[in-house]
Design an enzyme around this catalytic site. Structure first.
Site, PDB file in Angstrom:
ATOM      1  N   GLU A  90     -50.606  27.606  25.248  1.00  0.00           N
ATOM      2  CA  GLU A  90     -50.764  29.078  24.871  1.00  0.00           C
ATOM      3  C   GLU A  90     -51.443  29.077  23.502  1.00  0.00           C
ATOM      4  O   GLU A  90     -51.214  28.037  22.583  1.00  0.00           O
ATOM      5  CB  GLU A  90     -49.478  29.652  24.558  1.00  0.00           C
ATOM      6  CG  GLU A  90     -48.575  29.593  25.684  1.00  0.00           C
ATOM      7  CD  GLU A  90     -46.893  29.856  25.316  1.00  0.00           C
ATOM      8  OE1 GLU A  90     -46.708  30.372  24.396  1.00  0.00           O
ATOM      9  OE2 GLU A  90     -46.054  29.631  26.352  1.00  0.00           O
ATOM     10  N   CYS A 148     -74.076  46.776 -16.505  1.00  0.00           N
ATOM     11  CA  CYS A 148     -74.455  47.932 -17.216  1.00  0.00           C
ATOM     12  C   CYS A 148     -73.670  47.533 -18.677  1.00  0.00           C
ATOM     13  O   CYS A 148     -73.990  48.505 -19.495  1.00  0.00           O
ATOM     14  CB  CYS A 148     -74.153  49.063 -16.800  1.00  0.00           C
ATOM     15  SG  CYS A 148     -72.434  49.543 -16.698  1.00  0.00           S
ATOM     16  N   ASP A 208     -61.262  57.969  22.369  1.00  0.00           N
ATOM     17  CA  ASP A 208     -60.380  58.303  21.572  1.00  0.00           C
ATOM     18  C   ASP A 208     -60.127  59.824  21.458  1.00  0.00           C
ATOM     19  O   ASP A 208     -58.978  60.305  21.436  1.00  0.00           O
ATOM     20  CB  ASP A 208     -60.925  57.987  20.251  1.00  0.00           C
ATOM     21  CG  ASP A 208     -61.066  56.568  19.781  1.00  0.00           C
ATOM     22  OD1 ASP A 208     -60.661  55.922  20.680  1.00  0.00           O
ATOM     23  OD2 ASP A 208     -61.429  56.068  19.015  1.00  0.00           O
ATOM     24  N   LYS A 265     -51.937  29.796  19.811  1.00  0.00           N
ATOM     25  CA  LYS A 265     -51.145  29.849  18.712  1.00  0.00           C
ATOM     26  C   LYS A 265     -51.763  31.016  17.934  1.00  0.00           C
ATOM     27  O   LYS A 265     -52.652  30.827  17.187  1.00  0.00           O
ATOM     28  CB  LYS A 265     -51.212  28.440  17.917  1.00  0.00           C
ATOM     29  CG  LYS A 265     -49.992  28.796  16.667  1.00  0.00           C
ATOM     30  CD  LYS A 265     -49.822  27.309  16.343  1.00  0.00           C
ATOM     31  CE  LYS A 265     -48.430  27.420  15.513  1.00  0.00           C
ATOM     32  NZ  LYS A 265     -48.503  28.359  14.416  1.00  0.00           N
TER      33      LYS A 265
HETATM   34  S1  IVH Z   1     -43.079  29.837  20.467  1.00  0.00           S
HETATM   35  C1  IVH Z   1     -39.174  27.754  19.672  1.00  0.00           C
HETATM   36  N1  IVH Z   1     -45.347  30.381  20.892  1.00  0.00           N
HETATM   37  O1  IVH Z   1     -45.742  29.985  15.459  1.00  0.00           O
HETATM   38  C2  IVH Z   1     -40.573  28.086  19.687  1.00  0.00           C
HETATM   39  N2  IVH Z   1     -44.662  30.316  18.642  1.00  0.00           N
HETATM   40  O2  IVH Z   1     -44.865  27.496  14.027  1.00  0.00           O
HETATM   41  C3  IVH Z   1     -41.323  28.938  18.777  1.00  0.00           C
HETATM   42  N3  IVH Z   1     -46.476  31.356  17.247  1.00  0.00           N
HETATM   43  O3  IVH Z   1     -42.785  31.160  14.204  1.00  0.00           O
HETATM   44  C4  IVH Z   1     -42.049  30.071  18.837  1.00  0.00           C
HETATM   45  N4  IVH Z   1     -48.049  31.769  18.824  1.00  0.00           N
HETATM   46  O4  IVH Z   1     -44.641  32.623  14.898  1.00  0.00           O
HETATM   47  C5  IVH Z   1     -44.368  30.174  20.128  1.00  0.00           C
HETATM   48  N5  IVH Z   1     -47.519  30.994  21.737  1.00  0.00           N
HETATM   49  C6  IVH Z   1     -46.621  30.993  20.780  1.00  0.00           C
HETATM   50  C7  IVH Z   1     -46.989  31.018  19.426  1.00  0.00           C
HETATM   51  C8  IVH Z   1     -45.964  30.980  18.323  1.00  0.00           C
HETATM   52  C9  IVH Z   1     -47.783  31.494  17.594  1.00  0.00           C
HETATM   53  C10 IVH Z   1     -45.927  31.366  16.066  1.00  0.00           C
HETATM   54  C11 IVH Z   1     -44.468  31.738  15.822  1.00  0.00           C
HETATM   55  C12 IVH Z   1     -43.830  30.720  15.254  1.00  0.00           C
HETATM   56  C13 IVH Z   1     -44.639  29.702  14.719  1.00  0.00           C
HETATM   57  C14 IVH Z   1     -44.122  28.321  14.674  1.00  0.00           C
END
Ligand code: IVH
Length: 664
Positions: free
Chosen positions: A115, A410, A34, A117
């Site tokens: 992916e 207290c 850092d 979420k």
């Molecule tokens: S794709 C059209 N990919 O989930 C497809 N969304 O429930 C919409 N999110 O608003 C987005 N990880 O904020 C996509 N790998 C991912 C994601 C993702 C998180 C969130 C995103 C979206 C919400 C939808």
């Protein structure tokens, strides 16, 4: 005219800073400390303040935030930022897959991008010719908030793309907190007496949607991309899009999978669920997308969500249990936290019997009452919390919990701080505060006293054996041995540990004092500027302000703390007990080369070893190689490569005579 060497030095440093940002945010790797990173930044700021034209918009120094706005301008999204439909089981995903095969008339299972979420806040970044020009939140999907000044403060978001960027590119992704950043930030907030954030998602949203972007700049947010508004030219699949984004320097998730068929998707789902706790950020499920652009287009979208993607959430790590009682805990700063005592329940791999209800507002929002059935959640590594109350089946609920108006420990007066929605006990000698302060004094970052745990601290306070930390050093062996669960041996060990703590350095000592806003890091800054406790105790506000990293609020806290009679009395007793904590700074400050890094090169008349000792005595650090972090190069006749590099970096180059003149 900016000299060429300055231009190239600034360019080199910027490249280095961008490189290290990318490494950290995209590859989760660190190559410099850092302080080395900060030194690069400081040098760049120094150059840009001398030659303001150097400070272009895309410089890493331009991430500090700017004047507050009165409201966010709105920003329109076309195509809209859609939401996702859910599937809830492997069977439902199979159905989703069958529908796609049927509608697109496919011969075999299509490829899917699976992916993680991410659980944060959706944003879009607009790049034109590779330069970040605008950024906004998702909002309702068609209209969001323009949060450009805030987004510019995120180090993981490149202000300028590398390689050969498309002319127009709109990147979509999630702003999140890494778990470690979230924890560090909350520790810091608590040390300031501020309410900690409830979870990383709330914190991300609250931090990004600040009208004053300087506040956002102080929050360690990250960004991860998961798509673009339109397919860039030549890109025909989700996985090749990720490759392109990564090449452009935009962070993408390292745990995206390319899968074919229901079985593979299911495996990826379970794999991520199993590894969830080890990931650097919170995830709440997976997002499954048709990988091929052409197939996505053929499936199309409904008004709210695309037909080519689905979210499959993990089983929530939640459980239902009984709320036995609500108790109020009093912390070191006097903060009152409502804690739910629960019928023990197994959630997310551990049994929990206590869960936080955060503060009065949260408690009432959830309307949790003793006797209720409640849902509790353990999100990743976060403290377990009560999510909501289901009331009681027989409808005979207990009374609404009344937040105490006096301290439960207290009976001292309690004040409510509206802004932090926190209650605080105002009695300076509240035993709960004393107990927590003793425990803090012995904690690992402070005086690191093994054996001084919270149970012991409690007994010492309850039995009136200790009124402040200095009393710890008057405890006798028989006194300690008389306590519960303390034999002669542990008492003896504790006395020895206490004795050892007397030799602690100034950083640990300051940390132990628990001054509002002063944790280990700030204590470290102070200890590099002050040589001992006396200097620190007698410093004025300006001297505190002169310490890099300390602003007016902290400087004021420090000055007030050290001016108080109670503090001074405790400190003088600690000094009498034998404390002589030393810092590394101060006395060095007056030396001619303090804080400077010096390199010798070429032929000089003094023997090298002697020159080095002289420089070090003058406060300098001597190193063998030239870098952007070198301050002075002492060059003699015949200097070659190092001198050339020093010139290139625009470093200060002096002769041996000049060196001797300076140190005298
Ligand atoms: S794709 C059209 N990919 O989930 C497809 N969304 O429930 C919409 N999110 O608003 C987005 N990880 O904020 C996509 N790998 C991912 C994601 C993702 C998180 C969130 C995103 C979206 C919400 C939808």
């Amino acid at each position: 005219m900016i000299p060429e060497n300055v231009k190239s030095e600034a360019g080199n440093i910027r490249e280095l800073i961008r490189y290290h940002n990318r490494l950290y945010y995209s590859e989760d790797r660190i190559e410099i400390s850092d302080s080395e990173y900060d030194a690069l930044m400081r040098r760049l700021i120094e150059l840009e303040s001398r030659w303001p034209k150097l400070a272009t918009d895309d410089s890493p120094t331009q991430r500090v935030g700017s004047q507050p706005l009165s409201r966010f301008p709105s920003i329109l999204w076309d195509p809209a930022m859609l939401s996702l439909d859910n599937v809830f089981s492997a069977e439902e995903f199979s159905e989703f897959n069958r529908r796609i095969i049927r509608e697109l008339d496919l011969e075999e299972d299509p490829a899917y991008s699976v992916e993680p979420k991410l659980d944060g806040l959706a944003v879009a970044l607009i790049y034109r010719n590779g330069v970040l020009v605008k950024a906004g939140t998702r909002g309702d999907g068609s209209e969001g908030e323009d949060v450009t000044p805030n987004v510019r403060t995120l180090r993981s978001i490149p202000l300028k793309l590398t390689s050969d960027p498309p002319v127009d590119l709109v990147v979509r992704g999630e702003v999140i907190f890494r778990k470690t950043d979230f924890e560090k930030m909350n520790e810091y907030r608590e040390s300031l007496g501020l309410e900690p954030f409830i979870n990383p998602r709330n914190a991300a949203s609250g931090s990004l949607r600040q009208l004053d972007s300087r506040i956002t700049a102080s929050r360690p947010l990250s960004f991860i991309a998961y798509g673009t508004a339109r397919w860039p030219e030549g890109i025909a699949s989700q996985h090749s899009l990720f490759n392109l984004l990564a090449e452009l320097g935009i962070p993408v998730n390292p745990d995206n999978f390319l899968c074919r068929g229901v079985d593979e998707v299911e495996k990826a789902y379970h794999r991520l669920e199993e590894n969830r706790a080890d990931l650097p950020w919170e995830i709440d499920g997976v997002v499954i997308k048709l990988d091929e652009a052409s197939l996505q287009e053929r499936m199309g979208a409904l008004s709210r969500s695309p037909r080519w993607a689905a979210a499959w959430k993990f089983e929530a790590e939640e459980a239902v249990t009984q709320l036995i009682d609500i108790e109020i805990q009093v912390g070191r700063t006097g903060r009152l936290t409502p804690v739910a005592r629960l019928e023990p329940v197994f959630v997310g791999g551990v049994t929990i019997a206590n869960a936080t209800l955060h503060n009065e507002d949260e408690l009432h929002r959830k309307d949790a009452r003793p006797g209720d059935t409640v849902i509790v959640r353990r999100a990743g590594d976060v403290i377990p919390e009560v999510v909501r109350s289901l009331g009681r089946p027989d409808e005979k609920r207990g009374k609404r919990f009344e937040f105490p108006r006096s301290c439960p420990v207290c009976d001292g007066p309690v004040a409510r701080e509206e802004e932090a929605s926190a209650h605080r006990c105002m009695n300076p000698s509240c035993p709960a505060k004393l107990r927590e302060s003793l425990f803090h004094w012995g904690s690992r970052d402070a005086l690191d006293i093994e054996g001084l745990g919270s149970k012991l601290a409690e007994q010492l306070v309850d039995k009136d054996m200790v009124n402040d930390v200095s009393d710890l050093y008057n405890l006798t062996l028989p006194q300690l041995a008389s306590l519960d669960r303390m034999g002669d041996k542990s008492a003896d060990n504790l006395i020895r540990e206490l004795g050892k703590s007397l030799t602690s350095n100034l950083q640990r000592f300051i940390t132990g004092l628990g001054i509002p806003g002063i944790g280990r890091t700030v204590a470290g800054l102070l200890s590099t500027r002050f040589s001992d406790l006396h200097e620190l105790m007698n410093a004025d506000v300006d001297e505190f302000l002169a310490v890099e990293g300390i602003g007016p609020v902290l400087a004021d806290n420090l000055h007030r703390f050290f001016s108080e009679k109670i503090t001074r009395d405790v400190l003088s007793r600690l000094i009498d007990a034998g404390f002589k904590p030393r810092g590394s700074g101060a006395s060095d400050l007056e030396k001619p080369l303090s804080g400077l890094t010096v390199v010798f090169t070429g032929g000089i008349s003094l023997p090298r070893s002697e020159a080095r000792i002289m420089a070090e005595k003058a406060g300098a650090k001597v190193t063998g190689s030239i870098s952007a972090r070198t301050d002075i190069v002492v060059a003699g006749p015949g200097a070659g490569e190092k001198l050339r590099k020093a010139r290139e970096l625009g470093l200060e180059i002096i002769s041996e005579d000049e060196f001797l003149r300076r140190i005298n």
